[in-house]
Design a protein around this motif. Structure first.
Motif, PDB file in Angstrom:
ATOM      1  N   ARG A  55       0.327  39.529  10.718  1.00 62.15           N
ATOM      2  CA  ARG A  55       0.290  38.860   9.422  1.00 62.15           C
ATOM      3  C   ARG A  55       1.451  37.861   9.301  1.00 62.15           C
ATOM      4  NH1 ARG A  55      -3.698  37.929   6.030  1.00 62.15           N
ATOM      5  NH2 ARG A  55      -2.801  37.140   4.120  1.00 62.15           N
ATOM      6  N   LEU A 103      -5.319  30.961   2.698  1.00 68.02           N
ATOM      7  CA  LEU A 103      -4.460  31.060   1.519  1.00 68.02           C
ATOM      8  C   LEU A 103      -3.624  32.339   1.615  1.00 68.02           C
ATOM      9  CD1 LEU A 103      -7.038  30.117  -1.255  1.00 68.02           C
ATOM     10  CD2 LEU A 103      -5.150  28.694  -0.465  1.00 68.02           C
ATOM     11  N   LEU A 104      -2.449  32.306   1.012  1.00 71.49           N
ATOM     12  CA  LEU A 104      -1.616  33.517   0.973  1.00 71.49           C
ATOM     13  C   LEU A 104      -2.161  34.407  -0.142  1.00 71.49           C
ATOM     14  CD1 LEU A 104       1.867  31.757   1.182  1.00 71.49           C
ATOM     15  CD2 LEU A 104       0.688  32.957   3.028  1.00 71.49           C
ATOM     16  N   ASN A 105      -2.615  35.578   0.222  1.00 68.57           N
ATOM     17  CA  ASN A 105      -3.348  36.398  -0.740  1.00 68.57           C
ATOM     18  C   ASN A 105      -2.485  37.106  -1.772  1.00 68.57           C
ATOM     19  OD1 ASN A 105      -6.070  36.015  -0.286  1.00 68.57           O
ATOM     20  ND2 ASN A 105      -5.986  37.234   1.593  1.00 68.57           N
ATOM     21  N   ASP A 106      -1.169  37.233  -1.497  1.00 69.02           N
ATOM     22  CA  ASP A 106      -0.336  37.992  -2.431  1.00 69.02           C
ATOM     23  C   ASP A 106       0.546  37.106  -3.300  1.00 69.02           C
ATOM     24  OD1 ASP A 106       1.042  37.224  -0.238  1.00 69.02           O
ATOM     25  OD2 ASP A 106       2.101  39.096   0.090  1.00 69.02           O
ATOM     26  N   VAL A 107       0.233  35.836  -3.377  1.00 69.88           N
ATOM     27  CA  VAL A 107       0.912  34.970  -4.354  1.00 69.88           C
ATOM     28  C   VAL A 107      -0.166  34.233  -5.156  1.00 69.88           C
ATOM     29  CG1 VAL A 107       2.944  34.660  -2.868  1.00 69.88           C
ATOM     30  CG2 VAL A 107       1.110  32.977  -2.794  1.00 69.88           C
ATOM     31  N   SER A 108       0.241  33.614  -6.248  1.00 70.50           N
ATOM     32  CA  SER A 108      -0.744  33.008  -7.143  1.00 70.50           C
ATOM     33  C   SER A 108      -1.337  31.722  -6.535  1.00 70.50           C
ATOM     34  CB  SER A 108      -0.088  32.679  -8.482  1.00 70.50           C
ATOM     35  OG  SER A 108       0.831  31.619  -8.306  1.00 70.50           O
ATOM     36  N   GLU A 151       1.228  28.953  -6.682  1.00 73.35           N
ATOM     37  CA  GLU A 151       2.235  29.071  -5.618  1.00 73.35           C
ATOM     38  C   GLU A 151       1.656  28.624  -4.277  1.00 73.35           C
ATOM     39  OE1 GLU A 151       5.221  32.665  -6.836  1.00 73.35           O
ATOM     40  OE2 GLU A 151       3.111  33.163  -6.612  1.00 73.35           O
ATOM     41  N   TRP A 182       0.905  34.888  11.513  1.00 69.87           N
ATOM     42  CA  TRP A 182      -0.106  34.017  10.911  1.00 69.87           C
ATOM     43  C   TRP A 182       0.538  33.157   9.818  1.00 69.87           C
ATOM     44  CZ3 TRP A 182      -1.493  34.411   5.674  1.00 69.87           C
ATOM     45  CH2 TRP A 182      -2.508  33.549   5.275  1.00 69.87           C
ATOM     46  N   ARG A 205       7.640  39.859  -2.142  1.00 69.62           N
ATOM     47  CA  ARG A 205       6.301  40.158  -1.608  1.00 69.62           C
ATOM     48  C   ARG A 205       6.348  41.348  -0.658  1.00 69.62           C
ATOM     49  NH1 ARG A 205       4.748  35.155   1.464  1.00 69.62           N
ATOM     50  NH2 ARG A 205       2.792  36.252   1.803  1.00 69.62           N
ATOM     51  N   LEU A 219       1.184  23.493   7.424  1.00 77.32           N
ATOM     52  CA  LEU A 219       1.257  22.821   6.126  1.00 77.32           C
ATOM     53  C   LEU A 219       2.468  21.894   6.036  1.00 77.32           C
ATOM     54  CD1 LEU A 219       0.226  25.737   3.734  1.00 77.32           C
ATOM     55  CD2 LEU A 219      -1.164  23.837   4.547  1.00 77.32           C
ATOM     56  N   ARG A 265      11.280  35.007  -3.383  1.00 75.97           N
ATOM     57  CA  ARG A 265       9.890  35.374  -3.694  1.00 75.97           C
ATOM     58  C   ARG A 265       9.276  36.126  -2.513  1.00 75.97           C
ATOM     59  NH1 ARG A 265       5.895  37.144  -5.371  1.00 75.97           N
ATOM     60  NH2 ARG A 265       4.024  36.100  -6.129  1.00 75.97           N
ATOM     61  N   TRP A 301       5.746  22.532   7.329  1.00 74.06           N
ATOM     62  CA  TRP A 301       7.103  23.091   7.445  1.00 74.06           C
ATOM     63  C   TRP A 301       7.576  22.861   8.882  1.00 74.06           C
ATOM     64  CZ3 TRP A 301       9.230  27.506   4.205  1.00 74.06           C
ATOM     65  CH2 TRP A 301       8.653  27.518   2.931  1.00 74.06           C
ATOM     66  N   LEU A 310       0.827  29.192   9.502  1.00 68.23           N
ATOM     67  CA  LEU A 310       0.267  28.471   8.360  1.00 68.23           C
ATOM     68  C   LEU A 310       1.305  27.511   7.769  1.00 68.23           C
ATOM     69  CD1 LEU A 310      -1.952  28.008   6.241  1.00 68.23           C
ATOM     70  CD2 LEU A 310      -0.974  29.896   4.932  1.00 68.23           C
ATOM     71  N   LEU A 311       2.527  28.026   7.591  1.00 69.10           N
ATOM     72  CA  LEU A 311       3.568  27.175   7.010  1.00 69.10           C
ATOM     73  C   LEU A 311       3.806  25.955   7.903  1.00 69.10           C
ATOM     74  CD1 LEU A 311       6.114  29.854   5.708  1.00 69.10           C
ATOM     75  CD2 LEU A 311       4.425  28.583   4.410  1.00 69.10           C
ATOM     76  N   VAL A 358       3.185  25.474  -1.824  1.00 68.71           N
ATOM     77  CA  VAL A 358       3.814  25.815  -0.536  1.00 68.71           C
ATOM     78  C   VAL A 358       4.192  24.601   0.325  1.00 68.71           C
ATOM     79  CG1 VAL A 358       3.316  26.872   1.713  1.00 68.71           C
ATOM     80  CG2 VAL A 358       3.068  28.208  -0.352  1.00 68.71           C
ATOM     81  N   TRP A 388      11.968  30.443  -2.770  1.00 71.18           N
ATOM     82  CA  TRP A 388      10.815  30.961  -2.032  1.00 71.18           C
ATOM     83  C   TRP A 388      11.228  32.155  -1.167  1.00 71.18           C
ATOM     84  CZ3 TRP A 388       5.839  30.904  -2.499  1.00 71.18           C
ATOM     85  CH2 TRP A 388       5.042  31.356  -1.463  1.00 71.18           C
TER      86      TRP A 388
END
Lengths: 224, 384
Positions: B271, A94-99, A102, B274, B21, B282, B17, B284, B278-279, A106, B14
């Motif tokens: 990071r 999981l992305l730790n810095d978003v809710s 969110e 990674w 981040r 999922l 967003r 992308w 991940l995207l 994704v 995004w």
């Protein structure tokens, strides 16, 4: 052959640092059904799921999805196919810095077919998994079980054709497992192909799984 | 399925967003890009506006200038004899002797121009004509308020009363100059009463200037140097281009550093790798990741270009911002009355886009491409 679901044909996977992990695995995970793969830690369950999800390529053998040779696809073609897959990783990722919400959204962000309903679907899934009140919290502020359920919601959003779950019940109590099984049953009812890798005896006892496999020394055997 | 590079609103949201981040990195990139755009646009627009000003001033300049030369350099022209010999030359119109030269002022070398009130026809009404003992200072002579005196050191020393300032629309040669009565100018420059520095001429058509050269040289009994307005303009434009060109070349390391930072921030880091993996896992596609990358870059780049360009414009043209001319050309005092033509403005923007935009976009594409070609399983394994 034009079968629906995920079809593994003589699947072998070797890793230079870990030797042969899967040896000639042949199995058919049908759509509209749920399959459980059990096995000891390190047996290769996660590797099998990654192969089924198109994240890894087999050393030999093939994977067909709904009659298409996915393992032979070029990388861009496989990336597009992967939109039909929902996956829960063993390490959740999981992305730790978003809710949490969110995180759940994704997979839908680049998909115009999925995005219009994504927000409502994401909230609904979180509510059903008992995370409605935590939708704005980042994963770092919730428990391991809650993180795992958020990862499940992320896998379910967009109603994937192939649902691959790696140890989805590791941090869940019995009530939550009931909820998880209900969601999986709904996915099966919409004719999704559900493959769960787990060594949780509570899942092994669930009636949802019509076929149970055991992965031992790289070979997949159907359990009686 | 979406086309690889079409507009996708959720992806843009995004991308915004995502910048939030990594706010400190994004802010740093925005500030450095804005500063770079400001510097580049400042130089380019200054070049364009100064070239534009030179073209306007060239229209007011004489078509031909004749100077007497000797083995020792420039020599004064005897006015009466020169006029008598030049007037019969067919095509040489309005010959007029000019008195000017460079002297030492309290604030450095200044150009002295002598003015004969009897020959002045189109003098601005709000600027007094200097009489004997009076001086009008150029735009660089801010320290000399009207009523103060100024001492000029040439062949002779002269103390004059400042009676006013030259208007901003005066020729650039008078930016750091002073206008005197022609008698005072001759005194300080060491010229006799019947001598001038050079002779200005007009022609009926621009093309005739070149053709008149041999006729004028034959008409005068001394060696002369004859300069056309076109030559003078080319010399000025070459000088402007050379200076701004070198300045822009000196920005190359900054541009390279910017491209490197963009490329590094975009692709490097365990990071980040990674997350890209991940995207992809999922669902992308590589195209989605590339678009995310470009949107992130554009969300930083577009406002930075607007802000940088606006800052450059204000620094160059806002009243009181005179340092740009001093920084680039060593000009002192109030700035020149510059203006930017539509063509110059667009040209500056185009060049700026080439200089800053191209490396920025190249770095964005490169780092985006790194994300596209990564293997998702490897990236995930690295971050696990």
């Amino acid at each position: 052959m034009n079968s629906t679901g995920l079809d593994c044909r003589a699947l072998t996977f070797k890793r230079s640092d870990a030797g042969t992990i899967l040896r000639g695995v042949t199995a058919c995970f049908a759509c509209g059904g749920a399959s459980l793969v059990t096995g000891l830690t390190g047996a290769g369950k996660s590797t099998l799921l990654h192969l089924l999800a198109g994240l890894l390529g087999p050393t030999s053998g093939e994977i067909w999805a709904d009659g298409e040779p996915v393992s032979r696809f070029s990388a861009p073609h496989r990336e597009r196919w992967r939109r039909r897959v929902g996956i829960v990783f063993q390490h959740l990722h999981l992305l730790n810095d978003v809710s949490l919400l969110e995180n759940v959204l994704v997979p839908c962000i680049p998909r115009p077919d999925c995005w219009p309903d994504a927000l409502a679907d994401g909230r609904r899934l979180l509510e059903r998994l008992g995370l409605g009140h935590l939708k704005d919290a980042p994963p770092s502020r919730v428990s391991g079980g809650e993180r795992q359920r958020a990862a499940l919601a992320r896998a379910l959003i967009g109603r994937p054709r192939f649902l691959l779950l790696d140890e989805p019940s590791a941090f869940q109590d019995d009530d939550q497992i009931d909820g998880l099984l209900r969601l999986l049953a709904e996915a099966v009812a919409r004719h999704a192909c559900v493959v769960v890798c787990s060594h949780d005896p509570r899942l092994a006892a669930a009636e949802l799984f019509q076929i149970r496999y055991r992965l031992t020394q790289g070979r997949l055997e159907v359990c009686p | 399925m979406t086309r690889p590079l079409c507009w996708n609103r959720p992806l843009v949201v995004w991308a915004a967003r995502d910048l939030g981040r990594h706010a400190s990195t994004a802010l740093l990139l925005f500030i450095s890009l804005s500063l770079l755009v400001t510097l580049v646009m400042l130089v380019l627009w200054f070049d364009q506006s100064l070239s534009h000003a030179c073209l306007l001033w060239a229209e007011q300049a004489p078509d031909l200038v004749v100077r007497r030369v000797t083995v020792g350099g420039w020599a004064p022209l005897p006015v009466a004899e020169t006029l008598a010999r030049v007037r019969p030359v067919v095509g040489a119109l309005r010959p007029r002797p000019r008195v000017w030269g460079v002297v030492q002022s309290p604030v450095g070398p200044w150009t002295v121009v002598g003015l004969d009130p009897a020959t002045v026809s189109d003098w601005p009404a709000d600027v007094p004509l200097p009489r004997t003992g009076e001086a009008l200072v150029g735009t660089a002579g801010q320290a000399f308020e009207p009523g103060r005196s100024i001492r000029l050191e040439g062949r002779a020393s002269l103390t004059l009363n400042v009676v006013g300032r030259l208007p901003l629309s005066a020729a650039p040669v008078l930016h750091d100059g002073v206008v005197l009565h022609v008698r005072d100018a001759r005194r300080v420059l060491g010229l006799e009463a019947d001598q001038a520095t050079d002779l200005a001429l007009d022609v009926f058509h621009d093309d005739e200037a070149e053709a008149l050269r041999p006729d004028l040289a034959r008409a005068l009994p001394w060696p002369v140097s004859i300069t056309t307005a076109g030559e003078q303009l080319r010399r000025q434009l070459d000088d402007i281009s050379r200076r701004t060109g070198w300045l822009l070349v000196s920005f190359a390391p900054a541009l390279a550093a910017m491209a490197l930072v963009v490329a590094t921030v975009g692709s490097a880091g365990r990071r980040r790798r990674w997350e890209m993996g991940l995207l992809k896992a999922l669902g992308w596609s590589g195209g989605d990741l590339l678009r995310l990358h470009l949107y992130r870059g554009l969300l930083i780049g577009a406002p930075a270009v607007v802000l940088g360009s606006a800052a450059a414009y204000l620094l160059l043209f806002a009243p009181g911002a005179d340092w740009a001319a001093g920084f680039i050309f060593g000009m002192t005092g109030r700035s020149l009355p510059l203006q930017l033509s539509g063509q110059g403005s667009a040209g500056g923007l185009l060049l700026g886009a080439l200089m800053v935009g191209m490396p920025y976009m190249a770095a964005l594409f490169w780092s985006g491409w790194q994300a596209v070609v990564q293997d998702p399983a490897e990236c995930l394994a690295e971050g696990a």
